[in-house]
Design a protein around this motif. Sequence first.
Motif, short mmCIF file in Angstrom:
data_model
loop_
_atom_site.label_atom_id
_atom_site.label_comp_id
_atom_site.label_asym_id
_atom_site.label_seq_id
_atom_site.Cartn_x
_atom_site.Cartn_y
_atom_site.Cartn_z
N GLY A 167 2.88 5.14 17.97
CA GLY A 167 2.17 4.68 16.78
C GLY A 167 1.06 5.61 16.37
O GLY A 167 0.88 5.91 15.18
N THR A 168 0.32 6.10 17.35
CA THR A 168 -0.76 7.04 17.07
C THR A 168 -0.20 8.32 16.46
O THR A 168 -0.75 8.88 15.52
N PHE A 169 0.93 8.77 16.98
CA PHE A 169 1.57 10.00 16.52
C PHE A 169 2.22 9.84 15.14
O PHE A 169 2.10 10.70 14.27
N LEU A 170 2.91 8.72 14.92
CA LEU A 170 3.68 8.52 13.68
C LEU A 170 2.88 7.98 12.51
O LEU A 170 3.14 8.31 11.36
N PHE A 171 1.91 7.10 12.80
CA PHE A 171 1.19 6.44 11.70
C PHE A 171 0.23 7.38 10.98
O PHE A 171 0.01 7.21 9.78
N ALA A 172 -0.34 8.35 11.66
CA ALA A 172 -1.30 9.26 10.99
C ALA A 172 -0.65 9.98 9.81
O ALA A 172 -1.17 9.91 8.68
N PRO A 173 0.48 10.66 9.98
CA PRO A 173 1.08 11.31 8.80
C PRO A 173 1.62 10.31 7.78
O PRO A 173 1.57 10.55 6.57
N LEU A 174 2.11 9.15 8.26
CA LEU A 174 2.61 8.13 7.35
C LEU A 174 1.48 7.59 6.47
O LEU A 174 1.62 7.51 5.24
N VAL A 175 0.36 7.26 7.09
CA VAL A 175 -0.79 6.74 6.34
C VAL A 175 -1.33 7.80 5.38
O VAL A 175 -1.66 7.50 4.24
N ALA A 176 -1.39 9.05 5.84
CA ALA A 176 -1.86 10.13 4.96
C ALA A 176 -0.96 10.26 3.74
O ALA A 176 -1.45 10.40 2.60
N LYS A 177 0.33 10.18 3.93
CA LYS A 177 1.28 10.26 2.81
C LYS A 177 1.12 9.07 1.87
O LYS A 177 1.10 9.22 0.64
N LEU A 178 0.99 7.85 2.45
CA LEU A 178 0.84 6.65 1.63
C LEU A 178 -0.46 6.66 0.84
O LEU A 178 -0.49 6.24 -0.32
N VAL A 179 -1.54 7.13 1.46
CA VAL A 179 -2.82 7.22 0.76
C VAL A 179 -2.71 8.22 -0.39
O VAL A 179 -3.21 7.98 -1.49
N GLY A 180 -2.02 9.33 -0.15
CA GLY A 180 -1.82 10.33 -1.21
C GLY A 180 -1.01 9.78 -2.38
O GLY A 180 -1.29 10.10 -3.53
N LEU A 181 -0.03 8.94 -2.08
CA LEU A 181 0.83 8.40 -3.14
C LEU A 181 0.24 7.16 -3.82
O LEU A 181 0.34 7.02 -5.04
N TYR A 182 -0.35 6.26 -3.02
CA TYR A 182 -0.73 4.94 -3.55
C TYR A 182 -2.21 4.60 -3.39
O TYR A 182 -2.63 3.53 -3.79
N GLY A 183 -3.00 5.49 -2.80
CA GLY A 183 -4.40 5.18 -2.53
C GLY A 183 -4.53 4.29 -1.31
O GLY A 183 -3.54 3.81 -0.77
N TRP A 184 -5.77 4.06 -0.86
CA TRP A 184 -5.95 3.27 0.36
C TRP A 184 -5.55 1.82 0.16
O TRP A 184 -5.08 1.16 1.09
N ARG A 185 -5.71 1.30 -1.04
CA ARG A 185 -5.32 -0.09 -1.30
C ARG A 185 -3.80 -0.26 -1.19
O ARG A 185 -3.31 -1.19 -0.56
N GLY A 186 -3.08 0.64 -1.82
CA GLY A 186 -1.62 0.60 -1.74
C GLY A 186 -1.12 0.80 -0.33
O GLY A 186 -0.16 0.18 0.11
N CYS A 187 -1.81 1.68 0.40
CA CYS A 187 -1.47 1.92 1.80
C CYS A 187 -1.63 0.65 2.63
O CYS A 187 -0.76 0.30 3.43
N ASN A 188 -2.74 -0.07 2.43
CA ASN A 188 -2.95 -1.33 3.16
C ASN A 188 -1.90 -2.37 2.80
O ASN A 188 -1.47 -3.15 3.65
N ARG A 189 -1.49 -2.38 1.55
CA ARG A 189 -0.45 -3.34 1.14
C ARG A 189 0.88 -3.01 1.80
O ARG A 189 1.62 -3.91 2.20
N LEU A 190 1.18 -1.74 1.93
CA LEU A 190 2.41 -1.35 2.61
C LEU A 190 2.30 -1.56 4.12
O LEU A 190 3.28 -1.94 4.78
N ASP A 191 1.11 -1.33 4.70
CA ASP A 191 0.88 -1.64 6.12
C ASP A 191 1.05 -3.14 6.37
O ASP A 191 1.52 -3.56 7.42
N TYR A 192 0.67 -3.96 5.39
CA TYR A 192 0.86 -5.41 5.48
C TYR A 192 2.34 -5.73 5.71
O TYR A 192 2.70 -6.54 6.56
N ILE A 193 3.20 -5.05 4.95
CA ILE A 193 4.65 -5.28 5.10
C ILE A 193 5.13 -4.79 6.47
O ILE A 193 5.90 -5.48 7.15
N LEU A 194 4.67 -3.61 6.90
CA LEU A 194 5.07 -3.09 8.21
C LEU A 194 4.62 -4.00 9.35
O LEU A 194 5.32 -4.17 10.33
N ASN A 195 3.44 -4.56 9.20
CA ASN A 195 2.87 -5.41 10.26
C ASN A 195 3.52 -6.78 10.29
O ASN A 195 3.55 -7.43 11.32
N PHE A 196 4.03 -7.22 9.17
CA PHE A 196 4.62 -8.55 9.08
C PHE A 196 5.94 -8.55 9.81
O PHE A 196 6.40 -9.35 10.44
#
Length: 196
Positions: A167-196
């Motif tokens: 998780g530490t290895f994979l989530f850092a680039p994933l979150v960086a990509k999501l923040v670049g595409l959707y901003g931190w709010r969009g990233c948290n919304r997508l993390d919500y789906i991953l966590n669910f």
Amino acid sequence: MSSISPRNQTEQERLRPGQEKKEEDGGYGWVVVIASFLINMVVDGISYSFGILLEPMKMELQSNTGSISLVGSTLAGMTMLTGPVSAACCNRFGTRKTCILGGLISSVSLLVSSYCNTTISIILSYGLLGGFGLGLMYVPAVVCVSQYFNKQLSLATGISVCGSGAGTFLFAPLVAKLVGLYGWRGCNRLDYILNF
């Protein structure tokens, strides 16, 4: 009063309410190991990738680094401080129900935090509530493996906790990509789906 002596009881009859029967090594236990691996991956992936959200949050909320850092610190601290509560819930309700509750709480907190406009509201939703939910997931993810293994417990536990590193290895680039595409709010919304 029961007329069955402890020696004459079956293993199932000796279990406390909410406690699951211990299975032999293998079989369904390996499914549990994979699930535990994925839970550890998500819990630590979300926790340890907060630093990537720091700058976008700081800029949008016009806050200082210390205040926004408190969000991530609160999340990490709350996740670990929830350990005794999580253990008590595991004993009372079982590992599965405790983990599901934690998943629901942390998912909702990620979604709610994506709509917050103040640092304090993000600390409360993402930090405190999210950390509490992740803490309710963390303990059962480690403990549940021991319910299915005897001889291969060390191997099974080792595989399940490797999820933290993944998780530490994979989530850092994933979150960086999501923040670049959707901003931190969009990233948290997508993390919500991953966590669910």
